[in-house]
Motif scaffolding. Structure first.
Motif: not given
Length: 948
Positions: A761, A770, A773, A778-779, A821
């Motif tokens: 992220a 980030g 994930s 989530v970008t 994303h």
């Protein structure tokens, strides 16, 4: 004073003694608190002598901070600089210690006769300078670990110290330098001029010419105050004697008094087993990449980073201090790695492939030739193809030449040349012929001295000749570097010179370019040339001669799966082209991924409008053909050329780049009923390399009505990461206002059969911080893992480090630099590139979604959204191509600007109209947003509205 094989007379002022002094205050970037003078007893002197050195030393500051150094970095400048060169490193190391990081004591010396150290009035050849540095460190009581850090002639001196103090040595770091002059090349032109007779004194001592020339090598130019600081210790001929003496001490022949010492140091470097870092500026007219090659051959375990655009004064051109401290923080200096003894031979790195205009006679047709005059080198006989190859036994994939061995007795078609060299109709090559020619070329290359790990630059147009030569190189373990012709001549020159090939195999246009631009390597011609041309291009052999030499097909042992196979240069559409290193196992995994995803294999007919995929045909066991087209300009491919290629091999799979696909669809009206019948036999169609819009893919589907249309997502670092079909694109299309208001982007489908994908992220500054994930919505940066991703980047340690940041322990992950994303259905959407993320005061924006919405305006052909201003407060700006095209750069009319702003859904600071957006050559679709952002900022700051 002794020069290269003769005596050079320097001005009397050059030998005038003078005491050491402290530098004047007020020099930019230099903290006076670091300066000190140290008296040192000179060893080996017939008469006892004490010399006074000026150095920069942060020991006192570290003591004030109450920290204990983990070691010492000993920095040695070259000619004609002084310790001022290292000012940023001394300050950065001290600041790091103050911030609680590892505390490194940094000592940056002014060598005697240089900077603000003593002018002794005596001759100090290389051996004396190495001893001088040893005297200093003994006086200072340095115990270790000591990390040497040298530049220019200081690199040699620092390495001399390293060789002489193995018990104290913890690591070596180098900026542009050299320890050996190749016998087959002259010393650099600037040094030849400085060393020539009366020029030596005039250029180095009597006048500041040599000093000023060196200061002019910075990129960008040095600030006036920094130039004055470098000049400070050298005002007047009496202060410049050391500059002239350093130049005179360059051993350009064996008779020079410093030649033996240089050879001793060069040999000793090969025995060093400590960690090593080389930070290099390739735009150096003195220490070019050939010297980097030599150093890497001596220290093959070294981490290397080439800063494209930086030159001789790399310490002024880039933030080398941060790089060096990062490396020190991650390197086990106290526990040197165990490295096998180095062999001082040209080190394997990379090979370049250029794709010039087809020419000359093809080697896969019999060519009358006279026996080559060469003395064969004895080589071991390779086992027959049926003999097990233990190195590959545990590997899940076949070696790249597997089907060339398995189908060596087959008369089935392996490939077709639609436009063979010399003209004429399509040329059909069987597996039997291709296999035989590959083995004979491989044996011939081996006999003339091409060895495993050698770099072979292939300047051969796509087709049967290139395929045969490529697989011959791979079979003997030579490393191929593919540099796309779309890089342009300047980009290709940078790539080839950076690769510094050992051998060049080319058609006439490639060999002419290699000769004119000074590309290195032994030259081998695809075809026989007129005698005068043969000599002018310095050709050693022809392919026909290699075929004759290799008639016995005696081959060396094959390379192992983990050996380097190729370096593929990126397109340069997102920054300077990078060399992407693949091992044999990783390239074999690329073929396996294509087979697993699309079923391409034995019996498949493959039309490849993108040369790298045509070259994979033999590795897949597929018959392949490249359509008749200008490979340097994919958009020249026509629909009739594709149909002819399909018909030539009864193709079932077609692969085209987006740029080629656009023109194929645009020229469909020229198709005949026979062409349509041929295209109806295609079962799979792929277009990749850049985003493909649904209307364009739908147009291709009309031409190939029975084909499943796919647009895979990938990159040079991983050629197949995800896949989506035309139906999948339609299913993912926005269906509500809420969908349109989201981040948008291009849907590229789900991970391919052998691939895993995660998202890191973005934070408020647009950095990908980030944890990895696969959460929806989530970008962040797209991070990929697959058996067929790259091994590493070539000589780009910092880039490689950034790409592996945050990887899961024990797993290979690659940060792609793309941003996107996952949606709730597990599909990946591409939103742009990480460097193009716009960090505004209210959050981050990605460009592709707004661009797509803007391109929905009837008057807009294409759009790019970029950020101007400092990160954190950037303002978004739209730059658009209109319908019809504009003739000049301008602000959009109020009416058009209102339509664009309404469509974008963003508070755009401006809307600019241009005749054409800057795109790359390979794809003709990737917009250079970084260049566009710089241009827009200049225009909006009051600059001229110039064309891009």
């Amino acid at each position: 004073m002794t020069g290269p094989g003769r005596t050079h007379r320097l001005p009397r002022a050059a030998a005038v003694p003078a005491p050491a002094t402290l530098p004047p205050r007020g020099l930019p970037g230099l903290d006076p608190a670091f300066s000190r003078l140290v008296e040192v007893a000179e060893s080996g002197a017939t008469t006892p002598a004490t010399r006074t050195w000026h150095l920069l030393d942060n020991a006192a500051r570290l003591a004030e901070l109450g920290v204990t150094p983990v070691g010492t970095v000993l920095c040695v400048h070259g000619n004609p600089t002084w310790s001022y060169l290292w000012r940023e490193f001394v300050s950065a190391a001290t600041d790091a210690a103050a911030a609680g990081k590892a505390a490194w004591r940094v000592i940056a010396v002014d060598q005697l006769e240089m900077g603000f150290s003593e002018r002794t009035g005596t001759v100090r050849p290389l051996a004396r300078r190495v001893a001088d540095l040893g005297d200093l460190t003994e006086t200072l009581g340095l115990a270790g670990p000591v990390v040497t850090f040298g530049h220019d002639w200081g690199g040699v001196v620092s390495l001399g110290w390293a060789v002489d103090h193995p018990a104290s040595l913890g690591a070596v770091m180098l900026l542009n330098t050299a320890v050996h002059q190749p016998e087959d090349s002259p010393i650099p032109a600037p040094l030849r001029l400085a060393l020539s007779g009366p020029v030596l004194a005039a250029a180095t001592v009597t006048t500041p010419a040599f000093l000023e020339t060196t200061l002019a090598l910075a990129h960008p130019p040095l600030a006036a105050a920094v130039r004055r600081a470098y000049r400070a210790p050298y005002r007047g001929a009496a202060r410049r004697g050391g500059i002239g003496a350093f130049v005179a001490d360059i051993p350009v022949d064996f008779a020079h008094e410093s030649a033996a010492e240089l050879d001793r140091i060069a040999g000793g470097v090969c025995e060093l087993r400590v960690p090593a870092l080389m930070l290099w500026g390739p735009r150096d007219p003195v220490f070019s990449d050939r010297y980097l090659d030599d150093l890497v051959a001596r220290l093959p375990h070294a981490d290397v980073h080439r800063y494209e655009g930086a030159g001789h004064l790399v310490a002024e051109d880039v933030d080398y201090a941060a790089a060096a401290l990062t490396w020190l923080g991650e390197t086990a200096v106290l526990e040197p790695p165990v490295v096998e003894p180095a062999v001082v031979e040209p080190v394997p790195t990379e090979t370049a492939v250029l794709e010039p205009v087809p020419t000359e006679t093809a080697v896969l047709e019999p060519v009358p030739t006279e026996p080559a005059v060469v003395e064969p080198v004895p080589t071991p006989t390779v086992p027959t193809p049926s003999t097990p190859q233990p190195a590959w036994a545990a590997n899940p994939h076949h070696p790249l030449w597997h089907y060339l061995d398995e189908l060596r007795e087959s008369d089935e078609t392996a490939l077709v040349d639609m436009s063979p060299p010399g003209g004429g109709g399509p040329r059909v090559v069987s597996w039997r012929m291709l296999s035989r020619q590959v083995r004979r070329l491989a044996a011939g290359l081996d006999l003339i001295g091409v060895r495993a790990g050698d770099r072979v630059s292939l300047l051969v147009p796509p087709g049967a000749d290139l395929t045969a030569v490529l697989y011959a190189c791979l079979r003997i373990g030579a490393i191929v570097v593919v540099a796309d012709a779309g890089l342009g001549l300047r980009g290709l020159t940078r790539a080839v010179r950076g690769a510094h090939p050992d051998h060049v195999i080319g058609a006439a246009p490639g060999l002419i370019a290699a000769r004119a631009l000074g590309w290195p390597g032994q030259k081998i011609s695809v075809a026989r040339l007129p005698r005068a041309v043969h000599r002018a291009l310095d050709v050693s052999f022809t392919l026909a001669e290699l075929l004759s030499l290799g008639a016995a097909e005696e081959l060396p042992a094959p390379p192992a799966p983990g050996d380097t196979a190729a370096v593929l240069f990126t397109s340069g559409s997102t920054g300077p082209a990078k060399g992407v290193v693949y091992t044999h196992a990783q390239l074999a995994a690329v073929a396996h991924a294509l087979h697993a995803q699309y079923g391409v294999g034995v019996g498949t007919g493959l039309v490849a409008g993108f040369a790298p995929f045509a070259l994979l045909g033999p590795a897949l066991g597929a018959r392949s053909v490249t359509p008749d087209m200008d490979v340097t300009s994919p958009k020249t491919l026509t629909a009739t050329a594709v149909a002819a290629a399909v018909a030539a091999i009864d193709a079932t799979v077609v692969f085209l780049s987006p740029a080629a696909l656009a023109n194929v669809v645009a020229t469909e009206a020229a198709l005949t009923p026979a062409d349509h019948r041929a295209l109806a036999g295609v079962r799979s169609f792929l277009s990749a390399g850049a985003p493909v819009a649904e209307p364009l893919l739908a147009g291709a589907a009309r031409l190939m009505p029975r084909a499943s249309a796919h647009t895979p997502y990938g990159m040079t670092e991983g050629l197949l990461m995800t896949d989506i079909t035309l139906e999948g694109i339609r299913d993912a299309a926005p269906t509500s206002l809420a969908d349109l208001a989201g981040p948008g982007g291009v849907c590229v489908g789900r991970p391919a059969a052998t691939t895993r994908i995660r998202i890191s992220a973005l934070d408020a500054d647009g950095a990908a911080t980030g944890e990895l994930s696969d959460a929806a919505g989530v970008t962040g940066e797209i991070v990929v893992s697959a058996p067929h991703t790259l091994d590493h980047y070539s000589r780009l340690w910092l880039t490689d480090r950034a790409a592996r940041r945050g990887a899961v322990a024990g797993e290979r992950w690659h940060r792609s630099g793309d941003v996107g994303h996952f949606d709730s259905a597990g599909r990946l959407w591409i939103e742009g590139r990480l460097p193009h993320v716009i960090a505004t005061a209210t959050g981050v924006l990605t460009p592709v979604g707004p661009e797509q919405r803007i391109e929905g305006v009837a008057e807009i052909a294409r759009a790019a959204v970029v950020g101007v201003g400092p990160a954190g407060t950037q303002q978004p700006v739209a730059v658009v191509e209109t319908l019809p095209p504009a003739h000049r750069v301008a602000l959009a009319t109020p009416g058009l600007a209102a339509l664009v702003r309404d469509a974008a859904g963003l508070p755009l600071a401006a809307v600019l109209v241009v005749p054409r957006l800057p795109t790359d050559i390979r794809h003709n679709s990737k917009i250079d947003r970084s260049r566009l952002a710089r241009w827009a900022e200049t225009v909006l700051s009051g600059g001229r509205m110039t064309r891009l």
